[in-house]
Design an enzyme around this catalytic site. Sequence first.
Site, PDB file in Angstrom:
ATOM      1  N   GLU A  31      21.446  30.063  73.773  1.00  0.00           N
ATOM      2  CA  GLU A  31      21.020  29.382  75.004  1.00  0.00           C
ATOM      3  C   GLU A  31      19.759  28.575  74.740  1.00  0.00           C
ATOM      4  O   GLU A  31      18.780  29.096  74.210  1.00  0.00           O
ATOM      5  CB  GLU A  31      20.768  30.401  76.121  1.00  0.00           C
ATOM      6  CG  GLU A  31      20.221  29.810  77.405  1.00  0.00           C
ATOM      7  CD  GLU A  31      21.122  28.736  77.987  1.00  0.00           C
ATOM      8  OE1 GLU A  31      20.652  27.570  78.070  1.00  0.00           O
ATOM      9  OE2 GLU A  31      22.281  29.042  78.349  1.00  0.00           O
ATOM     10  N   GLY A  33      18.170  26.815  77.271  1.00  0.00           N
ATOM     11  CA  GLY A  33      17.359  26.724  78.482  1.00  0.00           C
ATOM     12  C   GLY A  33      17.225  28.084  79.132  1.00  0.00           C
ATOM     13  O   GLY A  33      17.206  29.119  78.463  1.00  0.00           O
ATOM     14  N   PHE A  35      18.326  31.360  80.913  1.00  0.00           N
ATOM     15  CA  PHE A  35      19.533  32.158  80.770  1.00  0.00           C
ATOM     16  C   PHE A  35      20.325  32.130  82.077  1.00  0.00           C
ATOM     17  O   PHE A  35      19.784  32.284  83.163  1.00  0.00           O
ATOM     18  CB  PHE A  35      19.188  33.605  80.405  1.00  0.00           C
ATOM     19  CG  PHE A  35      20.350  34.397  79.908  1.00  0.00           C
ATOM     20  CD1 PHE A  35      20.598  34.526  78.558  1.00  0.00           C
ATOM     21  CD2 PHE A  35      21.221  34.996  80.805  1.00  0.00           C
ATOM     22  CE1 PHE A  35      21.693  35.251  78.093  1.00  0.00           C
ATOM     23  CE2 PHE A  35      22.306  35.720  80.353  1.00  0.00           C
ATOM     24  CZ  PHE A  35      22.550  35.846  78.991  1.00  0.00           C
ATOM     25  N   GLY A  36      21.640  31.918  81.960  1.00  0.00           N
ATOM     26  CA  GLY A  36      22.496  31.893  83.139  1.00  0.00           C
ATOM     27  C   GLY A  36      23.037  30.526  83.460  1.00  0.00           C
ATOM     28  O   GLY A  36      23.891  30.382  84.338  1.00  0.00           O
ATOM     29  N   GLY A  37      22.529  29.491  82.784  1.00  0.00           N
ATOM     30  CA  GLY A  37      23.071  28.158  82.969  1.00  0.00           C
ATOM     31  C   GLY A  37      22.672  27.480  84.254  1.00  0.00           C
ATOM     32  O   GLY A  37      21.749  27.909  84.960  1.00  0.00           O
ATOM     33  N   THR A  38      23.392  26.420  84.590  1.00  0.00           N
ATOM     34  CA  THR A  38      23.034  25.562  85.717  1.00  0.00           C
ATOM     35  C   THR A  38      23.134  26.287  87.043  1.00  0.00           C
ATOM     36  O   THR A  38      22.215  26.215  87.875  1.00  0.00           O
ATOM     37  CB  THR A  38      23.948  24.318  85.741  1.00  0.00           C
ATOM     38  OG1 THR A  38      23.732  23.553  84.550  1.00  0.00           O
ATOM     39  CG2 THR A  38      23.661  23.453  86.952  1.00  0.00           C
ATOM     40  N   CYS A  39      24.231  26.983  87.291  1.00  0.00           N
ATOM     41  CA  CYS A  39      24.506  27.530  88.619  1.00  0.00           C
ATOM     42  C   CYS A  39      23.379  28.415  89.130  1.00  0.00           C
ATOM     43  O   CYS A  39      22.873  28.216  90.229  1.00  0.00           O
ATOM     44  CB  CYS A  39      25.823  28.312  88.601  1.00  0.00           C
ATOM     45  SG  CYS A  39      26.237  29.052  90.193  1.00  0.00           S
ATOM     46  N   HIS A 441      42.296  33.811 118.600  1.00  0.00           N
ATOM     47  CA  HIS A 441      41.768  32.923 119.644  1.00  0.00           C
ATOM     48  C   HIS A 441      40.517  33.549 120.240  1.00  0.00           C
ATOM     49  O   HIS A 441      40.478  34.752 120.461  1.00  0.00           O
ATOM     50  CB  HIS A 441      42.824  32.718 120.737  1.00  0.00           C
ATOM     51  CG  HIS A 441      42.323  31.901 121.894  1.00  0.00           C
ATOM     52  ND1 HIS A 441      42.207  30.535 121.840  1.00  0.00           N
ATOM     53  CD2 HIS A 441      41.883  32.287 123.123  1.00  0.00           C
ATOM     54  CE1 HIS A 441      41.736  30.086 122.993  1.00  0.00           C
ATOM     55  NE2 HIS A 441      41.535  31.136 123.788  1.00  0.00           N
TER      56      HIS A 441
END
Length: 461
Positions: A31, A33, A35-39, A441
């Site tokens: 990795e 950047g 840890f865990g990436g973009t999300c 409903h």
Amino acid sequence: MQHFSLAIIGTGSGNTVVPEDPSQGPVAVIESGAFGGTCINRGCIPSKILVYTADVAAQIRRAADFGISAEVTGVDWQAIRDRTFAKVDHVSAAGRQARADADMVTLFEGRARFTGPHELVIDDQTRITADRIVVAAGARPTVPPVIAESGVEFWTSDTIMRIDDLPASMVIVGGGYVAAEFAHVFSSLGVEIHVVSQGAALLGAFDPDISERFTALAQEHWDVHLSANVTGVRGPRADGGRGDGVAVLLEDGTAVAGDLLLVATGRHPDTADLGLDLAGVRLTDDGRIQVDQYGRTTAEGIWSLGDVSSPFELKHVANAEARSLVHNLAHPGDLRPFPHDWVPSAVFTNPQVASVGARQQDLEGHKPYVQAVQEYRDTAYGWALQDTAGMCKLYADPVTGKLLGAHILGYQASLLIQPLVQAMSTGQDVASMARGQYWIHPALSEVVENALLKLPLSSSR
């Protein structure tokens, strides 16, 4: 030089590819950047925490419409930001520690680059080899050269959520889902928003009725410039120079000014400097890693998933691809294809937008279809919401009676579309969906029920 059974580049959805069976190790996880990436760090999770905060503020601002006296008297941005990232940063750190402590995993923190088909160098220092390599490096924000090369300070979705103070005004260059979500977030918190979009409408990749209606709503709240070509930008320099805000210069001579510039013009696969050519990994014409239906690249033993290779820049797609890839790595004689048949998406702006399947432009002149539109305002819960803009638009095959596409704009669109996703994924036809179950409903789900019943199919009622 250390050797591994499996090396994984990227810790977003790639992190879930680590096998649970120790006999399939050892595994290298790399990795460059957080840890865990973009999300988790700079995408879905923090942005939706901010979106919900903005939703609360927007609801307060509408209180008078319901006979309630309320107003937003102040916004503590630093408290909002810190609450958001206290959670996010904790999850990221915990995930990193769990991998670092795992017996079968060696965590490398740095930028990986291929030096051969099964050889990697990390930060030009540590060299490793692996029998199999999974590239899940994700994507990065795209910045037009006219802005990137200007020297003017700008922000992207990677950085905007961690700013120290709210600006009085903001210029957002872009007209897609990132632009729409952040325009909602910051305008609801009191920031004056100017949107500059090259497209003729906002959210132009969606069904035209949805895009046109959303654009009209956006123009009521934001200063929107459409079909706008950026020719230059002026403002404080990124190297520390001072200035009185930023001005985005347009081809027609307009200067769109604000205190801060957010660039939201899309994302591109993070393939730069990976050395893919040295590994025999080819790219598609639009810069993605070329993979087959099983996630295999053009190089033996090298696989890929997620934004770096997928045509869908969506976390739920990356997760689904990762599940298939876990199976494929463990069972090379029984490969499972990536599940790309019915991929839904949602934009968490105000109002929400959700979509799955074919759009009008995909069907006209290509395939027979029937369509129906149900307005929120023509349902009981729509009356309660005082919603005059929400809509559900459906397309169906007149022969099979099955749905071809579904598009919703309005309150909780991302939830309302789920039963339609399920029907399309399982092959359920319109008739059995509309009348083969109860619809509560007066819940808002009646918008979907009524849209199904409106489809001009003989068996839909």
